[in-house]
Design a protein around this motif. Structure first.
Motif, short mmCIF file in Angstrom:
data_model
loop_
_atom_site.label_atom_id
_atom_site.label_comp_id
_atom_site.label_asym_id
_atom_site.label_seq_id
_atom_site.Cartn_x
_atom_site.Cartn_y
_atom_site.Cartn_z
N ALA A 154 0.85 -1.20 0.00
CA ALA A 154 0.00 0.00 0.00
C ALA A 154 0.89 1.24 0.00
O ALA A 154 1.74 1.40 0.88
CB ALA A 154 -0.91 0.00 1.22
N ARG A 192 -5.18 1.98 -9.54
CA ARG A 192 -4.90 1.63 -8.15
C ARG A 192 -3.82 0.56 -8.01
O ARG A 192 -3.25 0.39 -6.93
CB ARG A 192 -6.17 1.12 -7.46
CG ARG A 192 -7.21 2.20 -7.17
CD ARG A 192 -8.36 1.62 -6.38
NE ARG A 192 -9.25 2.65 -5.88
CZ ARG A 192 -10.29 3.15 -6.55
NH1 ARG A 192 -10.55 2.69 -7.77
NH2 ARG A 192 -11.04 4.09 -6.04
N ASN A 198 2.35 -2.65 -6.34
CA ASN A 198 1.93 -1.65 -5.35
C ASN A 198 0.45 -1.36 -5.53
O ASN A 198 -0.10 -1.49 -6.63
CB ASN A 198 2.73 -0.36 -5.50
CG ASN A 198 4.22 -0.59 -5.33
OD1 ASN A 198 4.98 -0.36 -6.26
ND2 ASN A 198 4.65 -1.05 -4.17
N TYR A 199 -0.17 -0.91 -4.44
CA TYR A 199 -1.60 -0.61 -4.44
C TYR A 199 -1.85 0.75 -3.81
O TYR A 199 -1.24 1.09 -2.79
CB TYR A 199 -2.37 -1.68 -3.65
CG TYR A 199 -3.83 -1.35 -3.46
CD1 TYR A 199 -4.75 -1.57 -4.48
CD2 TYR A 199 -4.29 -0.80 -2.26
CE1 TYR A 199 -6.09 -1.25 -4.31
CE2 TYR A 199 -5.63 -0.47 -2.09
CZ TYR A 199 -6.52 -0.69 -3.12
OH TYR A 199 -7.83 -0.36 -2.96
N SER A 200 -2.72 1.54 -4.42
CA SER A 200 -3.10 2.84 -3.88
C SER A 200 -4.59 2.85 -3.59
O SER A 200 -5.39 2.38 -4.40
CB SER A 200 -2.77 3.95 -4.90
OG SER A 200 -3.31 5.20 -4.48
N GLU A 201 -4.97 3.39 -2.43
CA GLU A 201 -6.38 3.45 -2.06
C GLU A 201 -7.19 4.31 -3.02
O GLU A 201 -8.35 4.05 -3.27
CB GLU A 201 -6.53 3.99 -0.63
CG GLU A 201 -6.18 2.99 0.45
CD GLU A 201 -7.19 1.86 0.55
OE1 GLU A 201 -8.35 2.04 0.12
OE2 GLU A 201 -6.81 0.77 1.04
N LYS A 231 -7.71 -4.75 -5.10
CA LYS A 231 -7.03 -5.27 -3.91
C LYS A 231 -6.60 -6.72 -4.11
O LYS A 231 -5.49 -7.12 -3.78
CB LYS A 231 -7.95 -5.15 -2.69
CG LYS A 231 -8.16 -3.73 -2.20
CD LYS A 231 -9.09 -3.71 -1.00
CE LYS A 231 -9.30 -2.28 -0.50
NZ LYS A 231 -10.24 -2.24 0.64
N SER A 268 -3.73 -7.00 -6.62
CA SER A 268 -2.42 -6.65 -6.04
C SER A 268 -1.88 -7.83 -5.24
O SER A 268 -0.67 -8.08 -5.24
CB SER A 268 -2.53 -5.39 -5.18
OG SER A 268 -3.33 -5.61 -4.04
#
Length: 218
Positions: free
Chosen positions: A61, A123, A142-145, A166, A169
């Motif tokens: 995240a 994301r 990688n993950y972004s909200e 989600k 990822s």
């Protein structure tokens, strides 16, 4: 989709090797590292971005640490004075020389143009190349909200389905996927392997709709 390709990272990324950055309410304040000059850049010309995979090598995240300077194709006289001063600094310092050579008079607008045309926001972010020994990298994806953009050093997965993003990822950080990556990736040197867009498209990936429905039912 591939991230944004820009000519002159020490101009179009903020902060960079020449300017530090302080966040303020509706703008950022950049300060020259080798001088006393400070300039205010309004938020309307800034787009939060991931700069390079090595900055996010150990966290799934993530949140952007940089901004793209995304200027519209209008004359300098139509831009705020501090922004025009920064553009002139890019010319005088040489930091923007690659963009000037490639795009001519409105060289400073090529990042804005890509953002408008490609809409490279997502994301889930995958590096375009990786050390197969994972010597300096703890995670792969990688993950972004919230949806953000990234440089050309990333591939961006565009989907409005948060649950699916989600789960994807997690898939891209799984042992099974990493095994496939090492077996099928294009070896470009002794220490780097690369996946292109078509390579990712050939890999087995779980159905996004089924993934999301399953996650929501739980």
């Amino acid at each position: 989709i591939r991230g944004v390709e820009m000519y002159g990272p020490n101009f179009f990324f903020l902060p960079n090797d020449y300017w530090s950055l302080d966040e303020e309410k509706d703008h950022i304040l950049i300060t020259e590292l080798q001088g006393n000059r400070s300039l205010r850049i309004p938020g309307e010309f800034l787009v939060a971005t991931l700069r390079k995979p090595s900055l996010y090598a150990d966290a799934i995240a993530v949140r952007p640490r940089h901004y793209f300077l995304a200027l519209p194709p209008r004359g300098l006289e139509a831009l705020p004075a501090d922004v025009a001063e920064y553009v002139n600094w890019g010319l005088s310092s040489g930091a923007a020389r690659p963009a000037l050579r490639a795009f001519g008079s409105h060289w400073y607008a090529h990042v804005h143009r890509q953002l408008q045309v490609k809409k490279p926001y997502g994301r889930v972010f995958l590096p375009d190349k990786v050390d197969p020994r994972f010597k300096h990298r703890g995670v792969f994806a990688n993950y972004s909200e919230r949806p953000v953009t990234a440089s050309k050093n990333f591939y961006i997965l565009r989907s409005n389905d948060v649950e699916a993003c989600k789960l994807l990822s997690a898939w891209f950080n799984s042992s099974l996927f990493l095994t496939l990556l090492l077996l099928l990736g294009r070896r470009i040197s002794e220490t780097w392997t690369r996946f292109l867009e078509e390579d990712y498209m050939r890999l087995p990936v779980m159905n996004l709709r089924n993934l999301s429905d399953s996650a929501k039912s739980r």
